[in-house]
Design a protein around this motif. Sequence first.
Motif, PDB file in Angstrom:
ATOM      1  N   UNK A  22      37.869 -18.147 -17.257  1.00 56.88           N
ATOM      2  CA  UNK A  22      37.067 -17.593 -18.351  1.00 56.88           C
ATOM      3  C   UNK A  22      37.871 -17.557 -19.643  1.00 56.88           C
ATOM      4  N   UNK A  23      39.139 -17.247 -19.501  1.00 59.65           N
ATOM      5  CA  UNK A  23      39.980 -17.101 -20.689  1.00 59.65           C
ATOM      6  C   UNK A  23      40.466 -18.441 -21.238  1.00 59.65           C
ATOM      7  N   UNK A  24      40.708 -19.407 -20.369  1.00 62.37           N
ATOM      8  CA  UNK A  24      41.427 -20.599 -20.805  1.00 62.37           C
ATOM      9  C   UNK A  24      40.666 -21.915 -20.725  1.00 62.37           C
ATOM     10  N   UNK A  25      39.542 -21.955 -20.013  1.00 53.09           N
ATOM     11  CA  UNK A  25      38.867 -23.236 -19.847  1.00 53.09           C
ATOM     12  C   UNK A  25      37.765 -23.415 -20.878  1.00 53.09           C
ATOM     13  N   UNK A  26      37.242 -24.620 -20.929  1.00 50.17           N
ATOM     14  CA  UNK A  26      36.118 -24.896 -21.808  1.00 50.17           C
ATOM     15  C   UNK A  26      34.793 -24.778 -21.096  1.00 50.17           C
ATOM     16  N   UNK A  27      34.798 -24.153 -19.914  1.00 54.95           N
ATOM     17  CA  UNK A  27      33.577 -24.042 -19.118  1.00 54.95           C
ATOM     18  C   UNK A  27      32.778 -22.812 -19.521  1.00 54.95           C
ATOM     19  N   UNK A  28      31.464 -22.952 -19.527  1.00 52.41           N
ATOM     20  CA  UNK A  28      30.582 -21.826 -19.805  1.00 52.41           C
ATOM     21  C   UNK A  28      30.514 -20.931 -18.576  1.00 52.41           C
ATOM     22  N   UNK A  29      29.999 -19.710 -18.784  1.00 50.70           N
ATOM     23  CA  UNK A  29      29.974 -18.729 -17.695  1.00 50.70           C
ATOM     24  C   UNK A  29      29.104 -19.173 -16.534  1.00 50.70           C
ATOM     25  N   UNK A  30      28.118 -20.055 -16.774  1.00 54.33           N
ATOM     26  CA  UNK A  30      27.256 -20.509 -15.681  1.00 54.33           C
ATOM     27  C   UNK A  30      27.789 -21.777 -15.023  1.00 54.33           C
ATOM     28  N   UNK A  31      29.031 -22.150 -15.378  1.00 52.71           N
ATOM     29  CA  UNK A  31      29.605 -23.378 -14.813  1.00 52.71           C
ATOM     30  C   UNK A  31      30.914 -23.146 -14.065  1.00 52.71           C
ATOM     31  N   UNK A  32      31.704 -22.168 -14.498  1.00 53.69           N
ATOM     32  CA  UNK A  32      33.091 -22.199 -14.048  1.00 53.69           C
ATOM     33  C   UNK A  32      33.315 -21.696 -12.624  1.00 53.69           C
ATOM     34  N   UNK A  33      32.282 -21.154 -11.969  1.00 57.19           N
ATOM     35  CA  UNK A  33      32.535 -20.740 -10.591  1.00 57.19           C
ATOM     36  C   UNK A  33      32.542 -21.933  -9.634  1.00 57.19           C
ATOM     37  N   UNK A  34      31.882 -23.050  -9.993  1.00 57.15           N
ATOM     38  CA  UNK A  34      31.848 -24.191  -9.072  1.00 57.15           C
ATOM     39  C   UNK A  34      33.215 -24.833  -8.848  1.00 57.15           C
ATOM     40  N   UNK A  35      34.053 -24.993  -9.879  1.00 56.65           N
ATOM     41  CA  UNK A  35      35.393 -25.529  -9.597  1.00 56.65           C
ATOM     42  C   UNK A  35      36.171 -24.642  -8.619  1.00 56.65           C
ATOM     43  N   UNK A  36      36.017 -23.332  -8.773  1.00 59.33           N
ATOM     44  CA  UNK A  36      36.702 -22.431  -7.850  1.00 59.33           C
ATOM     45  C   UNK A  36      36.133 -22.596  -6.444  1.00 59.33           C
ATOM     46  N   UNK A  37      34.799 -22.689  -6.339  1.00 61.86           N
ATOM     47  CA  UNK A  37      34.197 -22.857  -5.022  1.00 61.86           C
ATOM     48  C   UNK A  37      34.615 -24.169  -4.376  1.00 61.86           C
ATOM     49  N   UNK A  38      34.803 -25.199  -5.198  1.00 58.59           N
ATOM     50  CA  UNK A  38      35.279 -26.473  -4.665  1.00 58.59           C
ATOM     51  C   UNK A  38      36.655 -26.336  -4.036  1.00 58.59           C
ATOM     52  N   UNK A  39      37.524 -25.567  -4.700  1.00 60.58           N
ATOM     53  CA  UNK A  39      38.868 -25.366  -4.155  1.00 60.58           C
ATOM     54  C   UNK A  39      38.852 -24.429  -2.942  1.00 60.58           C
ATOM     55  N   UNK A  40      37.946 -23.439  -2.957  1.00 58.18           N
ATOM     56  CA  UNK A  40      37.784 -22.585  -1.772  1.00 58.18           C
ATOM     57  C   UNK A  40      37.332 -23.436  -0.586  1.00 58.18           C
ATOM     58  N   UNK A  41      36.447 -24.375  -0.855  1.00 60.78           N
ATOM     59  CA  UNK A  41      36.005 -25.309   0.179  1.00 60.78           C
ATOM     60  C   UNK A  41      37.202 -26.070   0.755  1.00 60.78           C
ATOM     61  N   UNK A  42      38.054 -26.593  -0.117  1.00 59.52           N
ATOM     62  CA  UNK A  42      39.228 -27.337   0.349  1.00 59.52           C
ATOM     63  C   UNK A  42      40.166 -26.433   1.143  1.00 59.52           C
ATOM     64  N   UNK A  43      40.346 -25.202   0.654  1.00 59.33           N
ATOM     65  CA  UNK A  43      41.265 -24.275   1.331  1.00 59.33           C
ATOM     66  C   UNK A  43      40.755 -23.946   2.734  1.00 59.33           C
ATOM     67  N   UNK A  44      39.467 -23.634   2.831  1.00 59.63           N
ATOM     68  CA  UNK A  44      38.891 -23.264   4.128  1.00 59.63           C
ATOM     69  C   UNK A  44      38.838 -24.470   5.060  1.00 59.63           C
ATOM     70  N   UNK A  45      38.506 -25.641   4.505  1.00 65.66           N
ATOM     71  CA  UNK A  45      38.478 -26.852   5.317  1.00 65.66           C
ATOM     72  C   UNK A  45      39.871 -27.143   5.889  1.00 65.66           C
ATOM     73  N   UNK A  46      40.898 -26.898   5.074  1.00 70.40           N
ATOM     74  CA  UNK A  46      42.264 -27.143   5.520  1.00 70.40           C
ATOM     75  C   UNK A  46      42.668 -26.161   6.621  1.00 70.40           C
ATOM     76  N   UNK A  47      42.243 -24.909   6.495  1.00 72.76           N
ATOM     77  CA  UNK A  47      42.532 -23.912   7.538  1.00 72.76           C
ATOM     78  C   UNK A  47      41.936 -24.345   8.871  1.00 72.76           C
TER      79      UNK A  47
END
Length: 685
Positions: A22-47
């Motif tokens: 929220x502080x540093x990216x150029x993403x709007x508030x209705x967009x920036x949770x998807x990049x995080x969810x993508x990485x959560x997906x990778x983290x959980x898939x790796x586990x």
Amino acid sequence: MSQLQNIEAIEKRLWGAADLLRANSGLASNEYFMPVMGLIFLRHAYSRYLAVKPAIEAGLPSRGGKTRALTKEDFGQQGAIYLRPEAQFDHLVSLPDSADRAAAIIAAMNGIEADYDALRGVLPKAEYHKIANQDLGELLRKLNPEELKTAHGDIFGRIYEYFLTQFADQGAHDGGEFFTPISIVQMIANLIEPARGTVLDPACGSGGMFVQSANLVERNHGDPTKALTFYGMEKNATTIKLAQMNLAVHGLQGNIAEAISYYADPHELLGKADYVMANPPFNVDEVDAEKVRKDPRLPFGLPGVNNKGKVSNGNYLWISYFYSYLSVRGRAGFVMSSQASSAGRDEAAVRRRLVETGHVDVMVAIRGNFFYTRTVPCELWFFDKAKPEQHRDRVLMLDARNVYRKVTRKIYDFSPEQLANLTSIVWLYRGQSDRFLSLLREHLGQAIVNAQASLDPLLDYLERGRALAEAVGRLADENGEPEAQAAQRAMDEALATLVADVAAYAKVVQQQAARPIAENASNATLHKASERLAPLAETSRDLVKAADHLHKLAGHALEALSSEGKGRELSRLRKTADEARKAAVDALKPVRYFHRQALWLQERFPDAELRDVPGLVKLVSWAEIEANDWSLTPGRYVGVAPEEVDEDFDFEAALRDIHIELKGLNEEAVALATKIARNFEELGA
């Protein structure tokens, strides 16, 4: 330990990650949770990848001394997905600052999509270029805590809910729509028992119903990818992507259509679904009555319509849809607002026609605080179109509001054993007393197993306690003060008593271990086993108290000797002893816990047959339901349970809970004050 007990630590890390974007990216508030969810997906898939990889490698065939390479099919059979080296989370976390992290993450996503057709176009990619390289590195590290490394179950769905809650303005989290608690999803799966065929969730959210259905098949030694076909409907495209990611991370696939379920039936499953599972949005009042008036999925007619031409409450639309989707032998289980089971007027007329089909099977009342973002109670409805004839004019009413485990200040759930016990009541209703007895055998057997496992931690604590007592004795003699010497004598007495009690306990444990619970033990035999294990269970509780008492006496001794320079050595010994005490207590508590779980069932169903239990369960006739305005509210029928004396009340534990409650409220107050101040600053006030 419940997975939910880690949720607050996970939340803080995730919100830190969200704040970073929220502080540093150029993403709007209705967009920036998807990049995080993508990485959560990778983290959980790796586990999950790491969890199943050793077993897969151990079973790989070899030829000429060369072992076959891993394939995605290997992982699919184990409920996981194959990850190329560049898609493994540790690789991404370890990238140096000189690396292009966005490109690496996108390459990881592309590799997964290339391997799995169902994920093509689903995973977030382009958004990562809008995040600074350094921020991506920090984000990766924030999303790699120990809590997520060891996460299991549908933690992805819970994280999904967390983001929908925090990012309320992103538009995918409407009033009444929220993540279904894992305990409730498991209960639905347990009672409809999806085994083979089509599973439909017309309000599938993040796909948790599908995941738990697959887990049930796996527990029964089946392959869910072959046994079940998943169909879902969801109105929000972003939510569909999250559901597809959730399915994929568990090695599953599903056909999820973008549709508004009130107006569309994209899968054309009317009368064809073997199982329907859902947690629809409650109390929706904006459904256009004219659009649904002639819908074949409404065999009982429309519920009430208001003067704006809208259906007054959409609850009975959902209930009718779920019923209509079922095949001639289908079962449904779904969450519904508590008010629906006793709603009046047009809704009561629909409910009457529904009851008169003979297919309403079980109603379960759930207390509040089970939902992660809501405190509301709810009810679980169950239909069975293949209901046995002897039950056609009966409905099983199960009031589970007094059965729960407090996980955090805000969250309750069922322990695995509580969930199994509630499920076993339905087994009795269905005439499956063999499963009920098997569960009793399991509880009692676990009590014995845990008693055996508690001996080594207990002996270790005695050794540490003895070393501590000896140190106290030496220092007390050097000190010469009456208070220190009194503390030393009290410790010696408590230790001697504990040594004797542990020796007696160990002897009983060995005797009981020599009499294991037979796999075919009858109900009468299990009652006798429960009786003979009762003293062992009570002794385990007494030993917990004795161990804690010795710890408190050590504290008194420490206070008496704290003025001495050698008090530091005593503190070190006390800390070591305390760690051993905690291990011993943790090993002792399950002994009585499992015995009490067996006793809970045996006291209520002594003949291993269903019977009415006040405050818990009653098999209710249509005549009684009709006399109560066709209400399907369990609490209206089961009555009030007799008051039970809490033999385990722990004043200090209660005081500690109050302290935690107060601490949580204070933290919330500080956070709220900070948020209000920030809002005023943004307004220029």
